[in-house]
Design a protein around this motif. Sequence first.
Motif, PDB file in Angstrom:
ATOM      1  N   GLY A   1     -11.815  -8.917  -0.479  1.00 53.17           N
ATOM      2  CA  GLY A   1     -10.938  -7.864   0.037  1.00 53.17           C
ATOM      3  C   GLY A   1     -10.126  -8.260   1.245  1.00 53.17           C
ATOM      4  O   GLY A   1      -9.286  -7.480   1.704  1.00 53.17           O
TER       5      GLY A   1
ATOM      6  N   THR B   1     -11.460  -6.967  -3.887  1.00 55.74           N
ATOM      7  CA  THR B   1     -10.165  -6.828  -4.558  1.00 55.74           C
ATOM      8  C   THR B   1      -9.918  -8.033  -5.452  1.00 55.74           C
ATOM      9  O   THR B   1      -9.795  -9.158  -4.973  1.00 55.74           O
ATOM     10  CB  THR B   1      -9.029  -6.709  -3.525  1.00 55.74           C
ATOM     11  OG1 THR B   1      -9.327  -5.638  -2.614  1.00 55.74           O
ATOM     12  CG2 THR B   1      -7.705  -6.433  -4.204  1.00 55.74           C
TER      13      THR B   1
ATOM     14  N   THR C   1      -8.773  -1.760  -5.903  1.00 49.73           N
ATOM     15  CA  THR C   1      -9.970  -2.457  -5.476  1.00 49.73           C
ATOM     16  C   THR C   1     -11.065  -2.273  -6.526  1.00 49.73           C
ATOM     17  O   THR C   1     -10.829  -1.724  -7.596  1.00 49.73           O
ATOM     18  CB  THR C   1     -10.461  -1.950  -4.107  1.00 49.73           C
ATOM     19  OG1 THR C   1     -11.040  -0.647  -4.262  1.00 49.73           O
ATOM     20  CG2 THR C   1      -9.328  -1.873  -3.108  1.00 49.73           C
TER      21      THR C   1
END
Length: 636
Positions: free
Chosen positions: A585, A608, A623
């Motif tokens: 992420g 992600t 996500t």
Amino acid sequence: MKKIIARNIAIVTAIFMITLSIMLITNYFQAKEVSPLQTQVVETLKQLNDQNADNPELQEQIRQLDLMARKAYFVGKDHLMRGVYLLIGMLVVFLVSVRIYFTGYKDIPDKEIDLIDEWAIKSEARKYVSILASGIATVAIAFVVFSMPFMQTSQNNNTEETGQQIAQNTNQETATKTVTPETNTEPEQVSEVTGEIEEATAEDKTPAQPEMKADVEKTESEDTQPTIKEDAEEKVETEVKKDEKSAEIISTHKITSNGFRGNHSNGYSEATNIPVKWDLETGTNIAWKTAIPLPGQSSPVISGNKVFITGANEQSRQLLCYDLITGKQLWSLAAANIAGSPSSVPETTPDTGLASSTVATNGNEVCAIFATGDIICANMQGKLLWSKNLGVPDNHYGYASSLLAYKNQVFIQYDNRNIHKIIALDTKTGNEVWSKDRTDKIAWSSPSMATVNNVPQLILMSDPSITAYNPETGEQIWRVECLTGEVGASACSYNNVVFGASEYAKMVAIDATNGAVLWESLDYLPEASSPVATASNVYLATSYGVVASFDTKTGALKKEHETNAEFYSSPMIVEGKIYLFANDGKAHVFSADDEFKLLDSFETGEKTFATPAFTDGRMVVRTEKSIYCVKENSNE
């Protein structure tokens, strides 16, 4: 004589079953100790490769070793199942032989015996022999089944789903929270969506693209304020509270993102005013955030004021539509009751799943495909136009190729073990416009569109080739055999040059006017993330943390960044900047120029894997558990 033969067969098969059972049980414990794809070994090889970046012979040996390890894994998987089938067959032969051998023993002999005792003794003996053989075979089969990767994946998925359900039940209020602007003083500008072709130049700007006009239907939304609503029985979606003082906004954004990696899957967006910093926890530059009801790895797609993603599990496969301004789920469409669709979903790995393919839209229709081979198409209001099954893909990771829209066609790269095709369907009817059989092997890459002397070319990557087709007819234009292994990244193009790269193979630059290879590079190669190019640089991200730039004319390595991250998401160039998400992420923003500076990097807090979509003033990110929209000053 017949009984002697049956006895000998029973003895031989019993010995064979015991030996095979021991081997299969041993394999179970070995499988528990060693990761199927030898993760530690691969990481060691990657480190060795990094330390010897100037040693092409070592790099080639590492590539071949990794490829052999992957092939050996899947060959071993097939051998395990054959062992199970062989064991079951031997068990049947053993039982039949025992049955033949004891046939006639129930006859009363010419001597005085206790008939009841004699019958009981022989029946007991036969019972124990059968139980022992069946028990050994059952234990062996059980060990094999539970050592198979798909069983481990299923257990992991069940555990993960259970954890997600507990988290959802205990944190329902947090999961359904939507962050939206408190005030909105000026409405969005109104404009029509038309993707016009502009001739590519030698400057660093978006390359020319094939003409695609998308009359995007206008949608309505209203200024909103934050609201939280808890509902344990309904699926999680954004709840929007109306502002009585707000005016009606009718907006059709000029810039769209009609498929994976933007228009024509080339890694570019003409969007402007995109923030380079945002914070999900504080809501800084976050217009909204919405929990998604189904898992999936597909990237978001934007058409006008609508955002599309897909999600799927064993029970349901759905196309989901959200409002770009508010984040509210507008509609969902299930892929159901499709002729030819499998009764049970294919086995997939957690990295792939059942909804990895990104949708494609031309502004009037939106199409989605799932790992079951089901493809559906809807209008902008979510009404099903058509659906069909293309044949269940035989794919050991799961089908992952994204769709590509062009005029009134949608292209499907269908390179699996059992089917090798490129298919063009009419988006309005689902009828086949054309299809071409391919000789290439299984692949997970997606088609892209290159503009060559103002003429579109449909570009596909796989093992062993990069191939260009005429999108109108399916006629092959050129083909270059230059790849090997498991191809997951997609090609990009700029100024009549097509660039393709795949881990444990090479990166290649091809003159798309004639199919000639301009240069090759072995320095850094992507696994799943696709490259993007400008007039002077090609940028790519690897699964082992290196983000690098190369000279488009020579292929020479120009600059590299070591991030200690893993990248499946693809880099996107927007306003002279590169936006890139790591799997954990962490967001990275680089300058898309010769200096290739890291402008900023920060944690977002959510894993992600998807590639973001852009439109004027907004970026939409999908996500692992949610979808959110980044917009400048959205929390003021």
